[in-house]
Design a protein around this motif. Structure first.
Motif, PDB file in Angstrom:
ATOM      1  N   SER A  99       0.827  -1.209   0.000  1.00 31.90           N
ATOM      2  CA  SER A  99       0.000   0.000   0.000  1.00 31.90           C
ATOM      3  C   SER A  99       0.860   1.257   0.000  1.00 31.90           C
ATOM      4  CB  SER A  99      -0.927  -0.013   1.222  1.00 31.90           C
ATOM      5  OG  SER A  99      -1.744   1.127   1.240  1.00 31.90           O
ATOM      6  N   SER A 124      -0.791   9.337   6.872  1.00 32.49           N
ATOM      7  CA  SER A 124      -1.860   9.887   6.050  1.00 32.49           C
ATOM      8  C   SER A 124      -1.678  11.387   5.877  1.00 32.49           C
ATOM      9  CB  SER A 124      -3.218   9.615   6.718  1.00 32.49           C
ATOM     10  OG  SER A 124      -4.252  10.369   6.135  1.00 32.49           O
ATOM     11  N   GLN A 146       2.129   3.407   5.305  1.00 32.82           N
ATOM     12  CA  GLN A 146       1.007   2.769   6.002  1.00 32.82           C
ATOM     13  C   GLN A 146       1.502   1.977   7.208  1.00 32.82           C
ATOM     14  OE1 GLN A 146      -2.430   1.641   3.768  1.00 32.82           O
ATOM     15  NE2 GLN A 146      -2.399  -0.425   4.619  1.00 32.82           N
ATOM     16  N   LYS A 202       0.939   4.456  -2.628  1.00 33.58           N
ATOM     17  CA  LYS A 202       0.501   5.784  -2.184  1.00 33.58           C
ATOM     18  C   LYS A 202       1.595   6.844  -2.178  1.00 33.58           C
ATOM     19  CE  LYS A 202      -3.072   4.050   0.977  1.00 33.58           C
ATOM     20  NZ  LYS A 202      -3.436   3.939   2.412  1.00 33.58           N
TER      21      LYS A 202
END
Length: 293
Positions: A115, A219, A235, A119
């Motif tokens: 992930s 985030s 993450q 991202k």
């Protein structure tokens, strides 16, 4: 809709009257046990409430999500800053047994890495590397479980550059250690849920002093990212009392390598000298020197 995670519970309540009988069972369970539902697969959630997996998927669609994984992600975002260590232990007991702990944790960490690779913004990564070389002084701060990450980054950057300082808790307050930070300096803050208030305040302080700020966090909605000029996203999801720091550490490792590649000659000379020191003072185990007879 998927961005309004804080309104998820209210959305479920609003949509409740128009849901099918099976979907209402799912809704009721999530409203009461959202902390557990956040880490269930669609199949597991279906079995728990007594409906089919396809009903769970249709429930997610009814809420406006493109699939169940999107709903699950929204639930995880909703709870990850709110769970206490005790609650996380209870969750880990539900989904990770002693027999499957190794595979479950390794698979979760692999998913975190996958992930993160999807991202993370490569242009932002390059910008951070440039900021490191531009900075007069570099301050690194990471508290609680992120302290290990800050020490790791500080240790290796210090071998390459001579202007690096890790801000630590100790005799002096973190603000005293950041007192001289200002324009032309770089402050790197590292933090993951549950975010350390001291780290957030330190980044706000650095911004007020006109220092450049980099956040390594989970985030763009993170309170660290909101106080940073650049945010590197890694993450760290883990349904356990232990924070998963594998992906953040990998990003930090990449950062060190990228800096090192620009300073190949200096690193080569530095490590040549360090190897002599380490050998002389028995820092590491060394094989006996070969002698020519």
């Amino acid at each position: 809709m998927e961005g309004n995670r804080q309104d998820l519970m209210r959305l479920i309540q609003m949509r409740f009257p128009r849901l099918s009988k099976g979907q209402k069972l799912i809704a009721e369970y999530i409203l009461k046990h959202y902390d557990k539902a956040a880490f269930m697969t669609a199949a597991k959630l279906g079995v728990t409430v007594g409906v089919s997996e396809s009903t769970v998927v249709r429930f997610a669609n009814e809420l406006g999500f493109s699939g169940y994984p999107k709903l699950q992600k929204a639930l995880q975002e909703l709870i990850k800053t709110k769970l206490t260590s005790v609650q996380r232990i209870e969750l880990s007991h539900d989904y990770i047994s002693e027999e499957n702990a190794l595979k479950s944790v390794l698979k979760a960490d692999m998913e975190n890495l996958r992930s993160t690779l999807e991202k993370i913004n490569n242009n932002t990564f390059e910008d951070v590397v440039n900021e490191i070389f531009k900075a007069k002084r570099i301050y690194i701060i990471g508290l609680r479980s992120s302290l290990a990450l800050a020490d790791f980054l500080g240790f290796y950057l210090s071998l390459i550059l001579d202007n690096v300082r890790v801000v630590s808790t100790g005799v002096s307050d973190i603000f005293e250690q950041l007192y001289r930070a200002g324009e032309g300096d770089l402050v790197i803050g590292i933090g993951f849920p549950r975010y350390s208030i001291k780290t957030i305040e330190a980044l706000k302080f650095a911004k007020s002093k006109n220092a450049s700020v980099v956040a390594i966090t989970d985030s763009l909605l993170s309170p660290l990212a909101s106080n940073a000029d650049f945010a590197l996203i890694a993450q760290s999801n883990m349904a356990s009392f232990v924070d998963s720091l594998v992906a953040p550490l990998s990003v930090i490792n990449a950062l060190v390598v990228a800096v090192g590649l620009r300073e190949k000659d200096r690193i080569s000379e530095t490590f040549k000298n360090l190897e002599n020191i380490w050998e002389e003072y028995n820092v590491y185990t060394y094989k006996a020197k070969q002698t020519n007879e």
